[in-house]
Design a protein around this motif. Structure first.
Motif, PDB file in Angstrom:
ATOM      1  N   HIS A 161      11.053  10.898  19.403  1.00 54.57           N
ATOM      2  CA  HIS A 161      10.626   9.693  19.970  1.00 54.57           C
ATOM      3  C   HIS A 161       9.614   8.478  19.095  1.00 54.57           C
ATOM      4  O   HIS A 161      10.468   7.878  19.442  1.00 54.57           O
ATOM      5  CB  HIS A 161      10.097   9.381  21.350  1.00 54.57           C
ATOM      6  N   VAL A 162      10.289   8.394  17.754  1.00 60.55           N
ATOM      7  CA  VAL A 162       9.288   7.680  16.943  1.00 60.55           C
ATOM      8  C   VAL A 162      10.360   7.315  16.124  1.00 60.55           C
ATOM      9  O   VAL A 162      10.801   8.150  15.026  1.00 60.55           O
ATOM     10  CB  VAL A 162       7.971   8.249  16.276  1.00 60.55           C
ATOM     11  N   GLU A 163      10.488   5.659  15.561  1.00 61.69           N
ATOM     12  CA  GLU A 163      11.921   5.853  14.626  1.00 61.69           C
ATOM     13  C   GLU A 163      11.251   4.851  13.473  1.00 61.69           C
ATOM     14  O   GLU A 163      10.045   4.285  14.292  1.00 61.69           O
ATOM     15  CB  GLU A 163      12.661   4.591  15.266  1.00 61.69           C
ATOM     16  N   LEU A 164      11.620   4.749  12.857  1.00 63.92           N
ATOM     17  CA  LEU A 164      10.979   4.087  11.423  1.00 63.92           C
ATOM     18  C   LEU A 164      12.257   3.514  11.235  1.00 63.92           C
ATOM     19  O   LEU A 164      13.109   3.122  10.447  1.00 63.92           O
ATOM     20  CB  LEU A 164      10.291   5.063  10.109  1.00 63.92           C
ATOM     21  N   ILE A 165      12.195   2.326  10.386  1.00 62.84           N
ATOM     22  CA  ILE A 165      13.114   0.906  10.012  1.00 62.84           C
ATOM     23  C   ILE A 165      11.967   0.635   8.834  1.00 62.84           C
ATOM     24  O   ILE A 165      10.676   0.198   8.231  1.00 62.84           O
ATOM     25  CB  ILE A 165      13.014  -0.481  10.781  1.00 62.84           C
ATOM     26  N   ASP A 166      12.416   0.824   7.821  1.00 57.75           N
ATOM     27  CA  ASP A 166      11.477   0.727   6.530  1.00 57.75           C
ATOM     28  C   ASP A 166      12.786  -0.648   5.161  1.00 57.75           C
ATOM     29  O   ASP A 166      13.627  -0.408   4.868  1.00 57.75           O
ATOM     30  CB  ASP A 166      12.121   1.379   5.621  1.00 57.75           C
ATOM     31  N   SER A 167      11.953  -1.849   5.427  1.00 59.25           N
ATOM     32  CA  SER A 167      12.314  -3.352   5.067  1.00 59.25           C
ATOM     33  C   SER A 167      12.630  -3.599   3.383  1.00 59.25           C
ATOM     34  O   SER A 167      11.153  -2.086   2.292  1.00 59.25           O
ATOM     35  CB  SER A 167      11.693  -4.277   5.020  1.00 59.25           C
ATOM     36  N   ASP A 205       0.908  -1.361   0.019  1.00 65.10           N
ATOM     37  CA  ASP A 205       0.356   0.058   0.346  1.00 65.10           C
ATOM     38  C   ASP A 205       1.195   1.182   0.261  1.00 65.10           C
ATOM     39  O   ASP A 205       1.659   1.207   0.886  1.00 65.10           O
ATOM     40  CB  ASP A 205      -0.644  -0.140   1.244  1.00 65.10           C
ATOM     41  N   GLU A 206       0.643   1.838  -0.829  1.00 60.95           N
ATOM     42  CA  GLU A 206       1.990   3.257  -0.685  1.00 60.95           C
ATOM     43  C   GLU A 206       1.636   4.162  -0.410  1.00 60.95           C
ATOM     44  O   GLU A 206       1.945   5.010   0.006  1.00 60.95           O
ATOM     45  CB  GLU A 206       1.978   3.252  -2.112  1.00 60.95           C
ATOM     46  N   ARG A 207       0.420   4.252   0.546  1.00 60.05           N
ATOM     47  CA  ARG A 207       0.356   5.021   1.765  1.00 60.05           C
ATOM     48  C   ARG A 207       0.889   5.137   2.508  1.00 60.05           C
ATOM     49  O   ARG A 207       1.023   5.935   3.237  1.00 60.05           O
ATOM     50  CB  ARG A 207      -1.303   5.093   1.716  1.00 60.05           C
ATOM     51  N   ILE A 208       1.207   3.910   2.835  1.00 65.62           N
ATOM     52  CA  ILE A 208       2.051   2.953   4.657  1.00 65.62           C
ATOM     53  C   ILE A 208       3.424   4.100   3.742  1.00 65.62           C
ATOM     54  O   ILE A 208       3.522   4.527   5.755  1.00 65.62           O
ATOM     55  CB  ILE A 208       1.961   1.806   4.319  1.00 65.62           C
ATOM     56  N   GLY A 256       5.777  10.469   8.387  1.00 67.48           N
ATOM     57  CA  GLY A 256       5.016  11.471   8.809  1.00 67.48           C
ATOM     58  C   GLY A 256       5.731  11.231  10.461  1.00 67.48           C
ATOM     59  O   GLY A 256       5.501  12.448  10.878  1.00 67.48           O
ATOM     60  N   TYR A 257       4.826  10.662  10.514  1.00 63.96           N
ATOM     61  CA  TYR A 257       4.549   9.754  12.441  1.00 63.96           C
ATOM     62  C   TYR A 257       6.065  10.072  12.998  1.00 63.96           C
ATOM     63  O   TYR A 257       7.045  10.290  13.836  1.00 63.96           O
ATOM     64  CB  TYR A 257       4.200   8.560  12.583  1.00 63.96           C
ATOM     65  N   ALA A 258       7.418   9.384  12.421  1.00 65.25           N
ATOM     66  CA  ALA A 258       8.673   9.276  12.356  1.00 65.25           C
ATOM     67  C   ALA A 258       9.638  11.184  12.739  1.00 65.25           C
ATOM     68  O   ALA A 258      10.373  11.442  13.783  1.00 65.25           O
ATOM     69  CB  ALA A 258       9.700   8.819  11.326  1.00 65.25           C
ATOM     70  N   GLU A 259       9.016  11.338  11.509  1.00 68.99           N
ATOM     71  CA  GLU A 259       9.184  12.869  11.078  1.00 68.99           C
ATOM     72  C   GLU A 259       9.522  13.498  12.477  1.00 68.99           C
ATOM     73  O   GLU A 259       9.834  14.320  12.618  1.00 68.99           O
ATOM     74  CB  GLU A 259       9.760  14.073  10.115  1.00 68.99           C
ATOM     75  N   ALA A 260       7.702  13.835  12.449  1.00 67.74           N
ATOM     76  CA  ALA A 260       6.965  15.029  13.512  1.00 67.74           C
ATOM     77  C   ALA A 260       6.964  13.935  15.097  1.00 67.74           C
ATOM     78  O   ALA A 260       6.688  15.471  15.850  1.00 67.74           O
ATOM     79  CB  ALA A 260       5.480  14.495  13.331  1.00 67.74           C
ATOM     80  N   HIS A 261       8.073  13.159  15.082  1.00 63.28           N
ATOM     81  CA  HIS A 261       8.088  12.974  16.907  1.00 63.28           C
ATOM     82  C   HIS A 261       9.445  12.198  16.852  1.00 63.28           C
ATOM     83  O   HIS A 261       9.509  11.475  16.990  1.00 63.28           O
ATOM     84  CB  HIS A 261       6.926  11.932  16.775  1.00 63.28           C
TER      85      HIS A 261
END
Length: 106
Positions: free
Chosen positions: A60-66, A44-47, A53-58
Motif C-alpha cells: 500500500h505504498v505507491e511511488l510517482i517518480d517525476s 540526491d541519488e539516494r532518494i 524500496g518502500y514501494a516494493e516492500a509495502h
C-alpha cells in the motif's frame, strides 16, 4: 472511518523521509490506508532507490517518480490526481504518532 491516501511530496531530505516513513509504517494501518510518495526529481541519488524500496516492500505504498522537477504544488497535484479518496498531505519531514490518521479524520 473511510480509507485515506497519504500524499508525501519528496525533494531530497534523505534522513527526513526515512524518519517520516518509519513513523508512518509504525503508526498507520496500511491495510486500510495508502501512502503515495511523489519524488520531485530529487538530485540526491539516494532518494529514488529509497522510495522504490518502500514501494516494493509495502503493498500500500505507491511511488510517482517525476521525470523533471516541477515544485511542491505540482507534486501535490500529481499525488492528488492519483487518488480517488480523501487525502492527507504530509511534508516529508513529518513524524506521526499512534492514532494520527483516526484523529485527523475524526
Amino acid at each position: 472511518m473511510r480509507a485515506v491516501d497519504i500524499i508525501i511530496p519528496v525533494y531530497n531530505g534523505y534522513d527526513d523521509i526515512q524518519l517520516c516513513m518509519d513513523s508512518i509504517l509504525r503508526h498507520t494501518d496500511l491495510t486500510r490506508h495508502r501512502v503515495i510518495l511523489v519524488n520531485d526529481k530529487s538530485p540526491d541519488e539516494r532518494i529514488l532507490p529509497l522510495l522504490r524500496g518502500y514501494a516494493e516492500a509495502h503493498e500500500h505504498v505507491e511511488l510517482i517518480d517525476s521525470p523533471v522537477n516541477e515544485g511542491f504544488s505540482a507534486s501535490v497535484n500529481k499525488g492528488m490526481s492519483f487518488s480517488d479518496r480523501d487525502v492527507i498531505l504530509l511534508n516529508s519531514d513529518t513524524i506521526v504518532t499512534r492514532g494520527w490518521v483516526d484523529k485527523i479524520t475524526a
